[in-house]
Design a protein around this motif. Structure first.
Motif, PDB file in Angstrom:
ATOM      1  N   THR A  47      64.122  67.920  94.450  1.00 50.00           N
ATOM      2  CA  THR A  47      64.334  69.355  94.346  1.00 50.00           C
ATOM      3  C   THR A  47      63.074  70.116  94.740  1.00 50.00           C
ATOM      4  OG1 THR A  47      65.012  71.141  92.855  1.00 50.00           O
ATOM      5  CG2 THR A  47      63.680  69.396  91.897  1.00 50.00           C
ATOM      6  N   ARG A  48      63.282  71.254  95.371  1.00 49.83           N
ATOM      7  CA  ARG A  48      62.144  72.051  95.836  1.00 49.83           C
ATOM      8  C   ARG A  48      61.487  72.815  94.701  1.00 49.83           C
ATOM      9  NH1 ARG A  48      65.886  72.150  99.777  1.00 49.83           N
ATOM     10  NH2 ARG A  48      66.848  74.128  99.195  1.00 49.83           N
ATOM     11  N   HIS A  49      62.227  73.173  93.682  1.00 51.72           N
ATOM     12  CA  HIS A  49      61.644  73.678  92.439  1.00 51.72           C
ATOM     13  C   HIS A  49      62.670  73.533  91.325  1.00 51.72           C
ATOM     14  CE1 HIS A  49      63.751  77.605  92.081  1.00 51.72           C
ATOM     15  NE2 HIS A  49      63.661  77.684  93.388  1.00 51.72           N
ATOM     16  N   VAL A  50      62.202  73.618  90.094  1.00 54.46           N
ATOM     17  CA  VAL A  50      63.066  73.429  88.922  1.00 54.46           C
ATOM     18  C   VAL A  50      63.612  74.783  88.507  1.00 54.46           C
ATOM     19  CG1 VAL A  50      63.200  72.611  86.544  1.00 54.46           C
ATOM     20  CG2 VAL A  50      61.726  71.429  88.191  1.00 54.46           C
ATOM     21  N   SER A  51      64.913  74.963  88.672  1.00 58.99           N
ATOM     22  CA  SER A  51      65.529  76.254  88.372  1.00 58.99           C
ATOM     23  C   SER A  51      65.881  76.365  86.894  1.00 58.99           C
ATOM     24  CB  SER A  51      66.801  76.437  89.214  1.00 58.99           C
ATOM     25  OG  SER A  51      67.824  75.546  88.788  1.00 58.99           O
ATOM     26  N   ASP A  52      66.106  77.616  86.465  1.00 60.37           N
ATOM     27  CA  ASP A  52      66.542  77.842  85.080  1.00 60.37           C
ATOM     28  C   ASP A  52      67.871  77.147  84.809  1.00 60.37           C
ATOM     29  OD1 ASP A  52      64.347  79.523  84.541  1.00 60.37           O
ATOM     30  OD2 ASP A  52      65.380  81.219  85.446  1.00 60.37           O
ATOM     31  N   ALA A  53      68.771  77.185  85.791  1.00 61.42           N
ATOM     32  CA  ALA A  53      70.086  76.571  85.601  1.00 61.42           C
ATOM     33  C   ALA A  53      69.974  75.063  85.432  1.00 61.42           C
ATOM     34  CB  ALA A  53      70.987  76.915  86.784  1.00 61.42           C
ATOM     35  N   MET A  54      69.011  74.438  86.108  1.00 56.73           N
ATOM     36  CA  MET A  54      68.827  72.996  85.970  1.00 56.73           C
ATOM     37  C   MET A  54      68.409  72.643  84.550  1.00 56.73           C
ATOM     38  SD  MET A  54      66.955  72.503  89.644  1.00 56.73           S
ATOM     39  CE  MET A  54      66.260  70.895  89.329  1.00 56.73           C
ATOM     40  N   VAL A  55      67.514  73.444  83.976  1.00 57.13           N
ATOM     41  CA  VAL A  55      67.058  73.160  82.614  1.00 57.13           C
ATOM     42  C   VAL A  55      68.160  73.476  81.608  1.00 57.13           C
ATOM     43  CG1 VAL A  55      65.210  73.536  80.943  1.00 57.13           C
ATOM     44  CG2 VAL A  55      64.724  73.694  83.379  1.00 57.13           C
ATOM     45  N   GLU A  56      68.935  74.509  81.875  1.00 59.90           N
ATOM     46  CA  GLU A  56      70.054  74.814  80.983  1.00 59.90           C
ATOM     47  C   GLU A  56      71.077  73.679  80.999  1.00 59.90           C
ATOM     48  OE1 GLU A  56      72.822  77.883  82.128  1.00 59.90           O
ATOM     49  OE2 GLU A  56      72.966  78.558  80.045  1.00 59.90           O
ATOM     50  N   GLN A  57      71.355  73.135  82.174  1.00 64.95           N
ATOM     51  CA  GLN A  57      72.288  72.014  82.259  1.00 64.95           C
ATOM     52  C   GLN A  57      71.731  70.774  81.551  1.00 64.95           C
ATOM     53  OE1 GLN A  57      75.520  71.940  83.334  1.00 64.95           O
ATOM     54  NE2 GLN A  57      75.163  74.159  83.314  1.00 64.95           N
ATOM     55  N   PRO A  82      61.614  63.897  80.074  1.00 63.80           N
ATOM     56  CA  PRO A  82      61.674  62.741  80.977  1.00 63.80           C
ATOM     57  C   PRO A  82      62.877  62.797  81.917  1.00 63.80           C
ATOM     58  CG  PRO A  82      61.164  62.043  78.729  1.00 63.80           C
ATOM     59  CD  PRO A  82      61.603  63.471  78.657  1.00 63.80           C
ATOM     60  N   GLY A  83      64.030  63.214  81.407  1.00 66.57           N
ATOM     61  CA  GLY A  83      65.225  63.298  82.235  1.00 66.57           C
ATOM     62  C   GLY A  83      65.117  64.385  83.286  1.00 66.57           C
ATOM     63  N   ILE A  84      64.515  65.517  82.924  1.00 63.50           N
ATOM     64  CA  ILE A  84      64.303  66.573  83.923  1.00 63.50           C
ATOM     65  C   ILE A  84      63.406  66.053  85.038  1.00 63.50           C
ATOM     66  CG2 ILE A  84      63.223  68.823  84.345  1.00 63.50           C
ATOM     67  CD1 ILE A  84      64.113  69.680  81.582  1.00 63.50           C
ATOM     68  N   GLY A  85      62.327  65.375  84.662  1.00 61.29           N
ATOM     69  CA  GLY A  85      61.418  64.839  85.659  1.00 61.29           C
ATOM     70  C   GLY A  85      62.094  63.835  86.568  1.00 61.29           C
ATOM     71  N   LEU A  86      62.862  62.910  85.982  1.00 60.81           N
ATOM     72  CA  LEU A  86      63.542  61.894  86.777  1.00 60.81           C
ATOM     73  C   LEU A  86      64.560  62.536  87.719  1.00 60.81           C
ATOM     74  CD1 LEU A  86      64.028  58.901  87.380  1.00 60.81           C
ATOM     75  CD2 LEU A  86      65.695  58.871  85.506  1.00 60.81           C
ATOM     76  N   GLY A  87      65.327  63.489  87.212  1.00 58.72           N
ATOM     77  CA  GLY A  87      66.316  64.158  88.053  1.00 58.72           C
ATOM     78  C   GLY A  87      65.673  64.925  89.193  1.00 58.72           C
ATOM     79  N   ALA A 141      72.683  65.539  85.135  1.00 62.68           N
ATOM     80  CA  ALA A 141      73.001  66.971  85.092  1.00 62.68           C
ATOM     81  C   ALA A 141      72.030  67.777  85.945  1.00 62.68           C
ATOM     82  CB  ALA A 141      72.968  67.463  83.637  1.00 62.68           C
ATOM     83  N   VAL A 142      70.750  67.403  85.915  1.00 59.01           N
ATOM     84  CA  VAL A 142      69.745  68.106  86.707  1.00 59.01           C
ATOM     85  C   VAL A 142      70.026  67.931  88.198  1.00 59.01           C
ATOM     86  CG1 VAL A 142      67.287  68.084  87.347  1.00 59.01           C
ATOM     87  CG2 VAL A 142      67.951  68.047  84.936  1.00 59.01           C
ATOM     88  N   ILE A 143      70.367  66.721  88.609  1.00 60.22           N
ATOM     89  CA  ILE A 143      70.647  66.456  90.027  1.00 60.22           C
ATOM     90  C   ILE A 143      71.851  67.258  90.500  1.00 60.22           C
ATOM     91  CG2 ILE A 143      71.438  64.693  91.647  1.00 60.22           C
ATOM     92  CD1 ILE A 143      69.749  62.672  89.984  1.00 60.22           C
ATOM     93  N   ARG A 144      72.925  67.233  89.748  1.00 61.26           N
ATOM     94  CA  ARG A 144      74.125  67.966  90.159  1.00 61.26           C
ATOM     95  C   ARG A 144      73.860  69.474  90.223  1.00 61.26           C
ATOM     96  NH1 ARG A 144      76.415  64.219  92.925  1.00 61.26           N
ATOM     97  NH2 ARG A 144      78.005  62.921  91.904  1.00 61.26           N
ATOM     98  N   GLN A 145      73.059  69.996  89.288  1.00 56.70           N
ATOM     99  CA  GLN A 145      72.755  71.422  89.333  1.00 56.70           C
ATOM    100  C   GLN A 145      71.836  71.748  90.507  1.00 56.70           C
ATOM    101  OE1 GLN A 145      74.221  73.765  87.330  1.00 56.70           O
ATOM    102  NE2 GLN A 145      73.306  75.189  88.815  1.00 56.70           N
TER     103      GLN A 145
END
Length: 546
Positions: free
Chosen positions: A454-464, A443-448, A500-504
């Protein structure tokens, strides 16, 4: 037309508690699901209010319990709930998607093809409750506005004969398409999704393993898409350079987060630096190897090189410790195959533990009770606080029950499972189990992703997101030695993950919402909370009935 109204003193009663009591009066999980589904149709505000305030109800809408609803969905179907896109719609998929009401409001879709629902196999068009349940958790867990969610089931046929023979089966009656036809369909579908829902984030859910990896890789840099239950594997090449960048999705990030906190507790008891942990995996299928590869980032974040990180992980299959000199070794098992052991084959798990001396034992074997009392005691003999994560789902396939883990370790085990367990008391102390629940992350990844555009969900975003989850424990939760926060705080957890997702996304230069870049951290976190949808207070309303 007869006019009706609420009873005169209805407002003086607790209708939420009444509804909960009605749900709990049902004896079977399927009956509870049907009741909640009906409540959602009658009064969605009350449904989401109950879900938000009683997160354990989420087990009934999106967990192993919803599997029974999926298996029987053609027989319990009552009203249209989501969007079906059929293989027979090929060539006009855009027109089908455009029939969705409020499509201009669409921000997030969960898409399944029903081919691998919760380990129950190919359920075909019966898979829709998975998409519905996942979006219900986005709404309850992260405050995604209900009208912005789009549940989709791709009806591509089924290879399960009993459904093809069932006169009540609601899906297309044909076998699943071969790869070329499936690829053509998916390409048209994804392009049509981008045209009809230009700001939509797409989450793939419960595709078959091969297709889950395939389509995530095919579309992840072209569209806004991710998969919360794919453990993205690295190349099977032995080149250490293939270990980076970190490539994880929802499930892996939850396990990484829980292990990070477990390792902290274990190191506090033993004095061992984080980089000196050793992890032994029982289960070397695609899931086990995938999770093992994800946990490499624990060691690289602790300062090890990719090659050193790989040396800290050992894998075991039905033939014992996996070594590079084993004849006929499957390709995906070669990555962690040991080159530092050339003795006789080690096949007994206790013997392997005594040889490896791991600090952590993780199970993805689907072998019920594989972690016996001797296994647990062997781990305790080596570690003052052994980490044991039996991750196989459901409970019937779990390697170790929580009560056994506590009793056999005399309360010293650091435990997290894939299935839910209740807290228990041992020698006057109450212990709370951890559960690697994807709801902590997606849910947090989706909201961020939605807020940052974001244009796509990067590996770094999920790691953060994983790091944010690991850091989300309150002081009270840390004092209770939990490895995961309590789900009752899901909105706060989701806000921290979204932050965290937004900042990444900003750091990766993938965000299209420039305004969020101007906000200090405290203001951004406040904005995230403000953007969360809340169920409106239950209001009296009159209605008419024919």
């Amino acid at each position: 037309m007869a006019s009706t109204r609420f009873p005169p003193h209805f407002a003086q009663t607790d209708h939420r508690q009444r509804s909960l009591n009605q749900m709990r009066s049902k004896q079977l999980s399927l009956e509870k699901y049907i009741y909640l589904n009906g409540l959602k149709g009658r009064d969605s505000n009350l449904f989401y209010d109950i879900l938000l305030e009683n997160m354990q109800v989420s087990i009934l809408v999106c967990s192993s319990k919803v599997g029974e609803a999926c298996v029987n969905y053609s027989h319990i179907w009552r009203r249209p709930e989501g969007l079906y896109v059929s293989i027979e719609d090929k060539g006009r998929i855009r027109d089908v998607l455009a029939t969705w009401p409020n499509f201009n409001d669409g921000r997030i879709a969960v898409v399944t093809d029903g081919s691998r629902i919760l380990g129950l196999g190919d359920l075909g068009a019966n898979g829709l409750p998975i998409s519905l349940g996942k979006l219900d958790l986005y709404i309850a867990g992260a405050g995604i506005k209900p009208t912005s969610t789009v549940p989709i089931c791709l009806d591509l046929g089924t290879n399960t004969q009993r459904y093809l023979d069932d006169p009540l089966y609601i899906g297309v009656r044909r076998p699943r398409p071969l790869a070329a036809e499936m690829d053509e369909f998916m390409d048209e579908f994804m392009e049509a999704m981008k045209e009809v829902f230009p700001t939509l984030l797409v989450q793939f859910e419960d595709f078959s393993t091969d297709n889950a990896f395939k389509y995530l890789e095919r579309y992840r840099h072209q569209y806004r898409v991710f998969n919360d239950d794919v453990s993205r594997s690295h190349s099977n090449s032995h080149s250490v350079f293939m270990l980076t960048p970190v490539q994880i999705q929802g499930t892996g990030s939850v396990i990484l987060s829980g292990f990070t906190n477990a390792a902290r507790l274990s190191s506090a008891a033993s004095g061992l630096p984080p980089s000196d942990h050793k992890i032994l995996f029982l289960g070397a299928g695609s899931a086990g190897i995938g999770v093992a590869k994800q946990l490499l980032s624990f060691f690289t974040l602790s300062g090890l090189s990719p090659e050193e990180a790989r040396s800290r992980i050992y894998t075991v299959d039905s033939k014992g410790l996996i070594t590079a000199n084993r004849k006929g070794l499957q390709e995906h098992k070669k990555f962690f195959a040991r080159t530092d052991y050339d003795g006789p084959a080690l096949t007994d798990l206790v013997d392997i533990i005594n040889h490896v001396k791991p600090t952590a034992l993780l199970g993805l074997s689907t072998i019920r009770n594989a972690f016996t009392e001797k296994v647990v005691k062997a781990m305790c003999a080596l570690n003052p606080r052994p980490i044991i994560f039996p991750l196989s789902n459901p409970v019937a396939l779990c390697e170790l029950d929580y009560q056994d883990a506590i009793e056999w370790s005399d309360g010293q085990v650091i435990f997290a499972s894939g299935s839910p367990y209740e807290p228990l008391s041992h020698n006057g102390v109450v212990y709370e189990p951890g559960q690697g629940n994807n709801m902590y992350i997606f849910p947090g990844i989706g909201l961020g992703a939605i807020l940052s555009r974001t244009r796509h969900v990067s590996d770094a975003m999920v790691e953060q997101a994983a790091i944010a989850l690991a850091n989300s424990l309150t002081e009270e939760e840390k004092a209770a030695e939990l490895v995961y926060p309590r789900l009752a705080r899901i909105r706060d957890i989701s806000a921290q993950v979204a932050f965290a997702v937004i900042r990444q996304a900003q750091q990766d230069k993938l965000d299209d919402n420039a305004y969020l870049r101007t906000l200090p951290d405290s203001d951004l976190l406040g904005l995230i909370h403000d953007k969360m949808w809340q169920p409106s207070a239950l209001q009296l309303r009159s209605f008419t009935r024919l």
